[in-house]
Each structure stands twice: as C-alpha cells, then as structure tokens.
Design an enzyme around this catalytic site. Structure first.
Site, mmCIF file in Angstrom:
data_model
loop_
_atom_site.group_PDB
_atom_site.id
_atom_site.type_symbol
_atom_site.label_atom_id
_atom_site.label_comp_id
_atom_site.label_asym_id
_atom_site.label_seq_id
_atom_site.Cartn_x
_atom_site.Cartn_y
_atom_site.Cartn_z
ATOM 1 N N LYS A 272 -6.757 4.639 19.053
ATOM 2 C CA LYS A 272 -5.488 4.288 19.300
ATOM 3 C C LYS A 272 -4.682 5.743 19.328
ATOM 4 C CE LYS A 272 -5.742 1.801 15.217
ATOM 5 N NZ LYS A 272 -5.343 0.961 15.362
ATOM 6 N N ASP A 342 -10.769 -1.393 18.869
ATOM 7 C CA ASP A 342 -9.367 -1.996 17.508
ATOM 8 C C ASP A 342 -9.644 -3.137 17.179
ATOM 9 O OD1 ASP A 342 -7.462 -0.701 15.924
ATOM 10 O OD2 ASP A 342 -5.925 -0.245 17.960
ATOM 11 N N GLU A 344 -11.297 -4.498 14.977
ATOM 12 C CA GLU A 344 -13.110 -4.550 14.279
ATOM 13 C C GLU A 344 -11.983 -5.218 12.954
ATOM 14 O OE1 GLU A 344 -9.840 -2.721 13.903
ATOM 15 O OE2 GLU A 344 -9.392 -1.712 11.976
ATOM 16 N N ARG A 346 -11.532 -8.089 11.743
ATOM 17 C CA ARG A 346 -12.275 -9.175 12.300
ATOM 18 C C ARG A 346 -13.362 -9.763 12.448
ATOM 19 N NH1 ARG A 346 -7.891 -10.143 17.355
ATOM 20 N NH2 ARG A 346 -6.836 -8.967 16.028
HETATM 21 N N1 BES Z 1 -5.663 -1.773 11.521
HETATM 22 C C1 BES Z 1 -4.836 -2.509 12.803
HETATM 23 C C2 BES Z 1 -3.718 -2.777 12.249
HETATM 24 C C3 BES Z 1 -2.593 -2.489 11.441
HETATM 25 C C4 BES Z 1 -1.502 -1.641 12.477
HETATM 26 C C5 BES Z 1 -2.537 -2.538 10.439
HETATM 27 C C6 BES Z 1 -0.727 -0.899 12.201
HETATM 28 C C7 BES Z 1 -1.591 -1.376 10.063
HETATM 29 C C8 BES Z 1 -0.550 -1.080 10.717
HETATM 30 C C9 BES Z 1 -6.079 -3.104 13.269
HETATM 31 O O1 BES Z 1 -7.137 -2.701 13.099
HETATM 32 C C10 BES Z 1 -6.042 -2.666 14.528
HETATM 33 O O2 BES Z 1 -5.841 -2.285 15.620
HETATM 34 N N2 BES Z 1 -5.590 -4.402 15.215
HETATM 35 C C11 BES Z 1 -4.999 -4.478 17.093
HETATM 36 C C12 BES Z 1 -5.657 -5.704 17.808
HETATM 37 C C13 BES Z 1 -5.278 -5.879 18.108
HETATM 38 C C14 BES Z 1 -6.320 -4.439 19.302
HETATM 39 C C15 BES Z 1 -6.145 -6.786 19.014
HETATM 40 C C16 BES Z 1 -3.087 -4.052 16.808
HETATM 41 O O3 BES Z 1 -2.584 -4.831 15.926
HETATM 42 O O4 BES Z 1 -2.681 -3.956 17.314
HETATM 43 MN MN MN Z 2 -8.076 -1.576 14.374
HETATM 44 ZN ZN ZN Z 3 -8.253 -1.880 11.382
#
Ligand code: BES
Ligand code: MN
Ligand code: ZN
Length: 491
Positions: A272, A342, A344, A346
């Site tokens: 990230k 990222d 992760e 799921r």
């Molecule tokens: N933990 C994040 C989701 C998240 C984002 C929680 C903002 C709280 C605030 C999750 O693991 C994630 O990184 N999701 C990605 C998925 C994508 C790579 C398909 C996302 O939402 O960008």
């Molecule tokens: Mn993530």
């Molecule tokens: Zn996450």
C-alpha cells in the site's frame, strides 16, 4: 464514565446537570421532568432564550446543582439516534473540560421506534462511552489528569425501579463489549498481534464462562488452512485461529460469528502507499467485534448458542511472503490464484467461513474491514451488507436501525462472478476496482455452505480518522450493538 440509572436524584449530589431539550414548533411542550429537578430546569428554560436547536448549548450557574447545561436536540419530531449520540458525546466532552466529578443527565424523550426502557438502555450505553479515550501510551507529564466521572442517568418516570435496573445492567454488558472492541482496535500493531488477540479472547472467555480454543501454526497446518497460512508467510508473528463457544443450556438457535483479524495490513508484496498506512492497524476490528459481542452476549445470558471464529495474522512483505501469481489451496480444497496480496482479508476469511460452515449454524455472520470499495460506495455512515437470506438481511438492518448502526444491503449477484474468474485456478483473489465490495463478497460466498449467511463490510465504520462529534478518533466499536440487538430478537 460510569453511568448509573437512577429515579430520584438528589440535586445536592450533582455538580453538573445536563438536560437535553428538543425544539418544538408551537411553544414549549410539557415534557415530563424529574420532580426533584423540575423547578430548576423550568427556571433555566424560561430565563434563557434557549430554543433547543441542534448544536445549541447554554451553561447556567445555579445553587443546587451548581451548574446546569441545556443541550439542543433539534426538532422533537426529528429526534434520531445519531442526534442522541452527538448529545451524549457533547456531554462527555463538556464534563471533561469543566472537570466535573458527578454529573446527571436528563433526556426526557423516547427515540424513534424505541420505548422508554430501550431509550434508557441505549443512552446509558452511549454515555458510558462519551468520554472514552485510548491514552494508555500517553506518558505521565503530557497526559491531562483524567479523573473518573460518575454519571447519573435520570430514568423516565414511567420506568419502575426493576426496569431501570435492567436497563442499567444491559447497558453495562453492551458498553463493556464495545469497550473491548475499541481498546483492541486502537491498540498499536506492535502490541495487538495475533497472539495478543488470542490472549485477550482467552481473558474475556474466562471472565464470561465461555470456552476458548486457540490454534497455533501446527494446528492451522494440520487443518490445511491454506489461505491463512499464505497471508502469514510474510510475517514474523505466529498465526492464530481462535474459536469462542458460548453454549447456554436453553439455547434453541446457533449463530456463528466470524471476524477478520488482520493485525496490520501493509498490503504485502502488493504494498500500500505510505499515506495513512498506519490506519491498517484497525484491520482486526471484525475480530474485535466478535470478541466484544460474545462478551456482551454471555454477560446478558442470551439464550442463543454463539460460536466466534477468528483467523488472525498480519500481512507483510518479506522474502518468504506470498506473491502475485501464486496459487493457493484453501481449507475447502478450492484453489485461488493470487493477483493482489492486498486482497488478504478474503483469503483468511475463506478458511474461517469454511470452518464455521462445517459447524452447521442456523445463521452465519461475518464482520470484516474488507474493502476500500465499500467505503467509496457508502462512506462512513453505514456498513455494507451482503446476504443469501432476505429474512436475515432484514432482521440485521432492523436491529442496526434500532441501535444506531446502519446497514445498507448491496447485491451479491452471480453476474459479478466473471471478474474473479481465473485461467489457472478456481478463482482469482481480486476482481479489480469496479464493484470491489461486491466481488469480495462473491469470493467469500465460494467458501460459505450455510443457507443463512450475511457478510458485513465495516471498512468505513470500524474507525474514524477524526473526531466526528459522535465518536472520538479511532475505533468505534461497531458491530456489537447491532449484533446483540439481532441476537435478542432471535430469543
Ligand atoms: N483492509 C483493506 C480494506 C480497507 C481499506 C479497510 C480502507 C479500511 C479502509 C483490505 O485488505 C484491502 O486492502 N482491500 C483492497 C482489495 C483490493 C486489492 C482488491 C482494497 O480495498 O483496495
Ligand atoms: Mn489488504
Ligand atoms: Zn485488509
């Protein structure tokens, strides 16, 4: 603060009295006021130009009690839980600022769709959190002295002493669960590791007479939880898989609760951006919600069997981390092509949902800070809800409305499955940006074998990055209140 529901307050014992007053169109309505305080409140109302507009507040110095603050609640017909929460939060702030030790609160209304007892329970619970602050790591000389505040919530006259006591007991159980969630959520990632979550779960279990089983790496390997192991490969911390079981004798229903327990989400190899990455310590708020809900449910002695299931690890890059292109075999036997490390949450939830489905619960509900896409779609005012059972979805929505935890249902239609189709495996772990909250839910659905499942995406509601006037910065404790309300509606 410690809140006690009392019926007959002694004005001399109150340092600061708070009265929440709504605005009425045709003159002041005769809301019922506690007899021992009625005169002083009416005098304050007539003596000031107070109208009850939202955000309006006046503090008056008097004799007994020494201080009286009137807080506006907006139009009486438009009272909301949101407004009540804001009022409770303001009370906490003002009391803290004016260094009050003994305060009392009069809220002479019932919230929409709630009776007097339910309003009292909710207000008592909200007030207990009104001065919440996670300041364990602010060292002595910088830390303001935070003396404990005792709060008396003045019960409406219609509530007898038994009903008042019940409202107080229930509020304490619920606010205790919410506190557990907030403390765990706000805890930094170097403290709140998977092992720490397991220890906390055990602690809560011991206090509440719940059974707690913790699987470490060996058992997780034996169970072939490929998703959890894959995410953990970049980590120096041992993964944990935690099972909490509350099984009262009189239970007729069994509900399984699953919570995402990523103690820090760096994104892994698909790393990230640095900005706001620190917020990813909150990525275990689903797990915390499960622990807090079980704690409250056990304390309330709800006649429902509840199993909590928590997969936990952090998600970090390293030479041994899982990487894009990898193909992972999950506990269920299905295979997943990793396209984004990222995605992760799921991966670990796929295993946990499969594990929980095998317990054959009547209802299966998961809580996860799963997707940024859900926050893009819904913002921070409600959580995303996905379900294969219309009745369960409706019950959860209704329960949430009654306690100020809104849920908005999004579709989990198979049409969207195309985006997670893989050439190399049974599915990909990410469907890309468009409809990201939906494709994540569809991924989870592949591991669910339960006709009554709901997935609640709390990415936008689990924490706030600023003081909202209803909650301070940090973990909100979302999940406990709605789930307890739902569980109570089952029994
Ligand atoms: N933990 C994040 C989701 C998240 C984002 C929680 C903002 C709280 C605030 C999750 O693991 C994630 O990184 N999701 C990605 C998925 C994508 C790579 C398909 C996302 O939402 O960008
Ligand atoms: Mn993530
Ligand atoms: Zn996450």
């Amino acid at each position: 603060m410690q809140v006690e529901v009392i019926r007959d307050p002694k004005p001399s014992k109150i340092d600061h009295l708070f009265v929440v007053i709504a605005e009425v169109e045709d003159g002041r309505s005769e809301m019922p006021l506690p007899p021992s305080l009625e005169a002083v409140i009416r005098k304050a109302l007539t003596g000031s130009a107070f109208s009850g507009r939202i955000d309006e507040s006046i503090t008056i110095l008097s004799e007994e009690p020494k201080k009286l603050t009137l807080l506006g609640a907006g139009k009486e017909k438009e009272l909301t839980i949101r407004g009540a929460r804001a009022a409770a939060f303001s009370i906490g702030k003002i009391a803290r600022r004016s260094r009050d030790r003994r305060i009392a609160v009069v809220f002479p209304y019932s919230l929409p769709d709630l009776g007097e007892a339910e309003t009292t329970r909710l207000m008592t619970d909200l007030l207990s959190h009104a001065d919440y602050k996670y300041d364990q790591y602010v060292t002595a000389d910088k830390k303001e002295k935070r003396l404990p505040i005792d709060c008396a919530y003045i019960a409406p006259a219609a509530l007898d002493s038994r009903a008042s006591r019940k409202a107080q007991t229930e509020a304490r159980a619920i606010s205790g669960g919410v506190r557990t969630v907030r403390d765990l959520g706000n805890g930094p990632g170097n403290l709140v590791t998977p092992t720490w979550i397991a220890t906390k779960a055990r602690e809560v279990a011991e206090e509440s007479g719940i059974k707690c089983t913790v699987f470490g790496r060996k058992e997780i390997e034996r169970l072939k939880m490929g998703g959890l192991l894959a995410v953990n490969r970049g980590s120096a911390e041992e993964p944990k898989f935690i099972v909490l079981e509350y099984a009262p004798k009189k239970a007729r229903r069994h509900v399984a609760l699953v919570g995402k327990g990523i103690t820090f989400d760096s994104g892994g190899i698909s790393i990230k951006p640095a900005e706001k990455m620190e917020e990813m310590k909150f990525d275990m708020c689903g797990a915390a919600a499960v622990i807090g809900t079980l704690q409250a449910a056990a304390q309330l002695e709800l006649p429902v069997r509840i199993t909590g299931v928590i997969p936990s690890t952090d998600n970090l890059p390293s030479g041994s981390a899982y990487k894009p292109g990898d193909i992972i075999t999950m506990m269920s036997g299905k295979t997943v092509e990793i396209v984004n490390t990222d995605a992760e949450g799921r991966m670990i939830l796929g295993d946990a949902l499969h594990y929980a489905s095998e317990l054959k619960p009547d209802h299966l509900i998961d809580f996860a800070t799963l997707t940024g896409a859900c926050v893009v779609a819904l913002g921070n005012e409600c959580s995303g809800l996905f379900s294969n059972d219309d009745e369960l979805a409706q019950k959860l929505i209704t329960a949430g409305e009654r306690v100020g935890e809104r849920l908005w249902r999004l579709p989990a239609w198979d049409e969207y499955k195309e985006s997670i189709r893989s050439e190399w495996a049974d599915m990909k772990n990410s469907g890309g940006r468009w409809g990201g909250a939906i494709t994540a839910a569809l991924f989870l659905k592949e591991f669910v074998n339960c006709p009554s499942w709901a997935h609640i995406d709390i990415a936008g509601t689990a924490y706030t990055d600023h003081d909202t006037g209803r909650d301070g910065k940090g973990a909100t404790g979302v999940g406990v209140r709605a789930t307890i309300e739902f569980l109570q509606s089952l029994s």
